[in-house]
Design a protein around this motif. Structure first.
Motif, PDB file in Angstrom:
ATOM      1  N   ILE A 230       8.848 105.199  -1.817  1.00 54.48           N
ATOM      2  CA  ILE A 230       7.454 105.657  -1.715  1.00 54.48           C
ATOM      3  C   ILE A 230       7.231 106.929  -2.547  1.00 54.48           C
ATOM      4  O   ILE A 230       6.908 107.988  -1.999  1.00 54.48           O
ATOM      5  CB  ILE A 230       7.089 105.922  -0.238  1.00 54.48           C
ATOM      6  CG1 ILE A 230       8.180 106.794   0.439  1.00 54.48           C
ATOM      7  CG2 ILE A 230       6.895 104.618   0.526  1.00 54.48           C
ATOM      8  CD1 ILE A 230       7.782 107.350   1.791  1.00 54.48           C
ATOM      9  N   PRO A 231       7.378 106.883  -3.868  1.00 54.97           N
ATOM     10  CA  PRO A 231       7.311 108.129  -4.655  1.00 54.97           C
ATOM     11  C   PRO A 231       6.011 108.903  -4.495  1.00 54.97           C
ATOM     12  O   PRO A 231       6.025 110.139  -4.404  1.00 54.97           O
ATOM     13  CB  PRO A 231       7.508 107.642  -6.099  1.00 54.97           C
ATOM     14  CG  PRO A 231       7.313 106.159  -6.069  1.00 54.97           C
ATOM     15  CD  PRO A 231       7.688 105.713  -4.714  1.00 54.97           C
ATOM     16  N   HIS A 232       4.881 108.222  -4.457  1.00 55.95           N
ATOM     17  CA  HIS A 232       3.618 108.955  -4.350  1.00 55.95           C
ATOM     18  C   HIS A 232       3.451 109.611  -2.985  1.00 55.95           C
ATOM     19  O   HIS A 232       2.875 110.697  -2.874  1.00 55.95           O
ATOM     20  CB  HIS A 232       2.443 108.018  -4.651  1.00 55.95           C
ATOM     21  CG  HIS A 232       2.248 107.754  -6.113  1.00 55.95           C
ATOM     22  ND1 HIS A 232       1.594 108.632  -6.949  1.00 55.95           N
ATOM     23  CD2 HIS A 232       2.654 106.723  -6.897  1.00 55.95           C
ATOM     24  CE1 HIS A 232       1.578 108.150  -8.179  1.00 55.95           C
ATOM     25  NE2 HIS A 232       2.213 106.989  -8.178  1.00 55.95           N
ATOM     26  N   ILE A 233       3.953 108.977  -1.938  1.00 54.70           N
ATOM     27  CA  ILE A 233       3.877 109.578  -0.609  1.00 54.70           C
ATOM     28  C   ILE A 233       4.867 110.725  -0.491  1.00 54.70           C
ATOM     29  O   ILE A 233       4.561 111.767   0.107  1.00 54.70           O
ATOM     30  CB  ILE A 233       4.112 108.505   0.473  1.00 54.70           C
ATOM     31  CG1 ILE A 233       2.938 107.508   0.475  1.00 54.70           C
ATOM     32  CG2 ILE A 233       4.274 109.143   1.848  1.00 54.70           C
ATOM     33  CD1 ILE A 233       3.111 106.335   1.421  1.00 54.70           C
ATOM     34  N   VAL A 234       6.055 110.586  -1.063  1.00 55.35           N
ATOM     35  CA  VAL A 234       7.018 111.683  -1.057  1.00 55.35           C
ATOM     36  C   VAL A 234       6.434 112.908  -1.758  1.00 55.35           C
ATOM     37  O   VAL A 234       6.650 114.052  -1.341  1.00 55.35           O
ATOM     38  CB  VAL A 234       8.345 111.255  -1.723  1.00 55.35           C
ATOM     39  CG1 VAL A 234       9.238 112.460  -1.999  1.00 55.35           C
ATOM     40  CG2 VAL A 234       9.079 110.264  -0.827  1.00 55.35           C
ATOM     41  N   ARG A 235       5.678 112.687  -2.810  1.00 57.22           N
ATOM     42  CA  ARG A 235       5.029 113.796  -3.516  1.00 57.22           C
ATOM     43  C   ARG A 235       4.127 114.583  -2.571  1.00 57.22           C
ATOM     44  O   ARG A 235       4.193 115.816  -2.503  1.00 57.22           O
ATOM     45  CB  ARG A 235       4.223 113.244  -4.689  1.00 57.22           C
ATOM     46  CG  ARG A 235       3.521 114.290  -5.536  1.00 57.22           C
ATOM     47  CD  ARG A 235       2.511 113.625  -6.455  1.00 57.22           C
ATOM     48  NE  ARG A 235       2.126 114.490  -7.564  1.00 57.22           N
ATOM     49  CZ  ARG A 235       1.076 114.272  -8.336  1.00 57.22           C
ATOM     50  NH1 ARG A 235       0.317 113.207  -8.126  1.00 57.22           N
ATOM     51  NH2 ARG A 235       0.789 115.078  -9.323  1.00 57.22           N
TER      52      ARG A 235
END
Length: 808
Positions: A230-235
């Motif tokens: 979940i790269p965008h949520i981790v951001r």
């Protein structure tokens, strides 16, 4: 083109087979620093102080940070989309490091050193002073009156959420249903089953450990390269944890070696970012060991379910009840979503003539945190529902397969609570296919009457599973496509390839719609939040459905732009084609149009006269070929008259959903004195709509079936209730199935076009792991007459049950 539905090789196969594919650890720069987390050695209490003298004296130690040093920014970790509505936001109960200790292994300090060895040595030398409290490991202890709240700043007790739901009348209660059933049918004409079923806490056991490395760029941007779903949520979560704007954080996700939901949480990325900031922006590597992964990342929820059911003697389910208690561990993670999902599917699976009553509790305990895992509460739900279903069938002497066919959810079913609909229905066809494969009609009856110490049995279980999270939560995905100068396409997805074959099916989808062959579509596997379109990530079996629709819409837009430019070339609309290198091809193309469709001199060409097939601009209908798409691309890029870069970027907000369904049938042999179960034959049959790639789909199902075997027979994280410590935090003592334990895994698909899917498809990623364990349980019941209530059904538990029933 007909690319969807073909068993094309995976687009990433060469890199992964040869080892050329680059994972997070492969990309680390030289001279990187190494981080190591210091974990608590108590399960419940408060850190009162540290002695760092010996740890700081270790050669190579650069920095030690403790729970007293980190910013005071509580943040959520769940891989859910953020929301402008407060009620849809996740619980902010995490900090980068915790002074208040809530489980054995909590993160309380971290070391940064020049070498991994120095970091590990220093971490062992950190001395911690605690104020210690009694561990609260079980839901019963956590809900007991007077139990110490683990998060008093958020809750006065340890219940995160309690939800009540019904199927049928909104005021339906099981007790009232029981009274009504006795009055209407008579007590002798109904049977009531009342049992408690238990599911275990298990570990994901993905091959690649949670690994990340972080650094600060010269412009102040905090960058984390990480193995995440979940790269965008981790951001967003990292920005919240650090107290910085989202735009100051960049997340890069290279190839990933599995996640199964564990990496659908923000794990150690925020702490890694903070460690880099604490040493002036130098690159810091933070790899979590297998033992740390098992204890200090996420687990599957252990859920206990008190189940009751009422059935008529002629085989009609009247009412069912579930009281589910989910052990969430020390932190909220996904919170109540998983237990609520468990209860929701329990009520959906069968037609209760009177109604169903469901109560779900999600509870904080001082034990490892539970979060998302493949199936998201449904393996627990189906264990309970399908154990109860067989127990109801046996109570009236009914064939469990026919009993399910008579009572299962029907075509067109709509969940009244959320509107999710069975748009395409293949459940009964799945049951019939599994029944035929296993030879059910003969074997189930014959195996009921066995004696002896070695016996055979057949069992089955059904399931349903939604596709994505709408309308419960936001579903949104974006895709970008770029036409390259040679007529190939660059496909940039926010959706993440995590080993499941997503890049391959997205390539097939793009090819199907654009007319460009798969070998000329280049899927970008790395997600980079600075340049990759937004997508919430790989979870909820959503990507081929939600992100797939975005891919289709984007492909349609790019295809339209290519054809529009081809029309401009043919009509020489603002383009002096006679001066180009393709003048001859264009002239011949116009002549072919005149011959094939009777185009008159001077009549303009329109886009509906054209199509794209196998990289060629053709006359609509497929023949004749006019010229290659590469000629359109080159002209569009380099024309002195009309230079256009043909790209498309599309967002799909999905506001639909559909049920997938299916079943598992299994034949087992059981050695009663040894408690040894051998799976002799097993098949999963799935209704997942149109199968995009049968080869990758089959692999998905077989992998899920293997997980189901472990869930049913061997896997369980064991917690010492006195200390809260995990007893089996390694792959020697935590028993996952090996190749020696795995039989031939048979797979069949019932393909029915789903009208809501972008290509007739619906969920497949998670369902294969769901029905296997209860099917094995029910096969043991067929073989022995013993109904097991607790998973996993280990040899010890089986032997104890067989002794209790006088079989050995």
């Amino acid at each position: 083109m007909h690319v969807v539905g073909k068993a094309l090789p995976r687009v990433d196969i060469r890199g992964k087979v040869t080892g050329e594919a680059k994972y997070t650890a492969d990309l680390e720069p030289a001279g990187i620093l190494h981080g190591k987390v210091v974990h608590s050695t108590i399960a419940n209490g408060v850190v009162t102080g540290f002695d760092l003298e010996k740890a700081l004296a270790v050669p190579g130690v650069v920095k030690i940070v403790t729970c007293f040093d980190v910013p005071d920014h509580p943040f959520p970790t769940a891989g859910h989309p953020w929301s402008v509505e407060t009620r849809h936001q996740d619980i902010r109960d995490r900090k980068l490091l915790n002074q208040r200790v809530r489980y054995y292994g909590d993160d309380i300090a971290a070391v940064v050193a020049e070498t991994e060895l120095a970091a590990e040595k220093a971490a062992r030398l950190v001395k911690v002073q605690y104020e210690e409290y009694q561990p609260i490991v079980t839901t019963e202890a956590a809900m007991r009156e007077g139990a110490t709240p683990l998060h008093p700043e958020l809750r006065k007790d340890n219940v995160i959420v309690h939800s009540h739901m019904t199927m049928g009348p909104s005021d339906f209660t099981f007790e009232e249903g029981r009274k009504q059933a006795e009055e209407q049918y008579g007590a002798d004409n109904i049977a009531v089953v009342d049992r408690v079923y238990h599911t275990p806490r298990v570990s994901h056991c993905h091959l690649e450990l949670p690994t990340s490395w972080a650094y600060v760029e010269t412009n102040g941007k905090i960058t984390v390269v990480t193995s995440t779903q979940i790269p965008h949520i981790v951001r967003r979560c990292t920005a919240q944890a650090l107290g910085v704007p989202v735009g100051q954080v960049r997340i890069i996700k290279p190839y990933i070696g599995g996640g199964f939901g564990n990496k659908q949480d923000t794990l150690y990325e925020p702490l890694n970012a903070y460690l880099s900031l604490s040493v002036g922006g130098r690159a810091v590597r933070l790899e979590i060991s297998r033992e740390e992964t098992i204890v200090s990342t996420r687990t599957r929820h252990a859920i206990d379910g008190h189940c009751r059911g009422i059935v008529t003697r002629d085989g009609r389910i009247l009412a069912r009840q579930l009281e589910a208690y989910a052990n969430n561990g020390a932190y909220a993670s996904h919170g109540h979503a998983i237990c609520a999902n468990c209860g929701n599917v329990f009520k959906d699976l069968y037609r209760d003539e009177m109604g169903a009553e469901i109560d779900c509790w999600t509870v904080y305990t001082s034990s490892p945190t539970a979060g998302a895992m493949r199936g998201y509460g449904i393996p627990q739900s189906i264990w309970m529902a399908e154990c109860l279903t067989d127990d109801l069938a046996y109570a009236i002497g009914a064939d469990p397969c026919q009993f399910r066919l008579d009572n299962c959810m029907q075509a067109g079913f709509v969940d009244p609570a959320n509107g999710i609909t069975f748009h395409s229905y293949g459940l009964k066809k799945c049951i019939e296919a599994g029944r035929k494969h296993i030879g059910w009609d003969e074997k189930w009856e014959n195996y009921r009457h066995q004696t002896g110490s070695v016996r055979r049995g057949v069992g089955m279980a059904i399931f349903c599973y939604k596709t994505g999270v709408h309308p419960i939560s936001l579903e949104t995905a974006s895709v970008r496509m770029v036409l390259n100068q040679d007529g190939s396409i660059q496909l940039c997805m926010g959706a993440t390839e995590i080993g499941q074959g997503a890049d391959t099916v997205f390539t097939q989808m793009a090819a199907e719609t654009t007319g460009i062959t798969p070998d000329r579509i280049y899927a970008v596997s790395t997600q980079d939040t600075d340049i990759t379109p937004f997508d919430t990530g790989a979870y909820a079996s959503r990507q081929t459905y939600v992100s797939g629709m975005a891919c289709k819409k984007c492909a349609e837009e790019l295809r339209a732009k290519i054809l529009a430019y081809a029309v401009r070339m043919l009509n020489q609309d603002g383009i002096q084609m006679e001066q180009t290198i393709y003048a001859g091809q264009v002239k011949q193309a116009v002549q072919k149009l005149q011959q094939s469709i009777g185009l008159r001199d001077g009549e303009p060409v329109s886009a509906d006269m054209l199509d794209i097939v196998d990289n060629k601009i053709v006359v609509s209908g497929g023949e004749p070929v006019l010229f290659d798409v590469a000629e359109v691309a080159t002209t569009a890029f380099y024309s002195l008259d009309d230079s256009r870069h043909l790209t498309a970027e599309v967002t799909n907000q999905c506001k639909d959903n559909s049920f997938a369904s299916g079943c598992c049938f299994v034949e087992i042999e059981i050695d009663l004195p040894l408690g040894l179960v051998t799976v002799k034959d097993i098949i999963n049959v799935h209704d997942s709509g149109t199968i995009i790639n049968p080869q990758t789909a089959r692999g998905q199902v077989q992998g899920g079936m293997s997980m189901g075997l472990g869930y049913g027979l061997s896997e369980e994280l064991l917690i010492d209730e006195k200390t809260g410590r995990v007893r089996n935090d390694n792959l020697l003592d935590y028993k996952i199935p090996t190749a020696m334990d795995t039989p031939d895994l048979h797979v069949e698909f019932i393909e029915l076009d789903d009208p809501t899917g972008p290509y007739g498809n619906k969920s497949l990623g998670e369902p294969p792991a769901i029905p296997v364990a209860p099917a094995i349980r029910n096969a043991i019941l067929n073989a022995t007459g013993v109904a097991m209530d607790t998973a996993p059904m280990t040899a010890q538990r089986l032997i104890a049950a067989f002794r209790q029933h006088g079989l050995i």
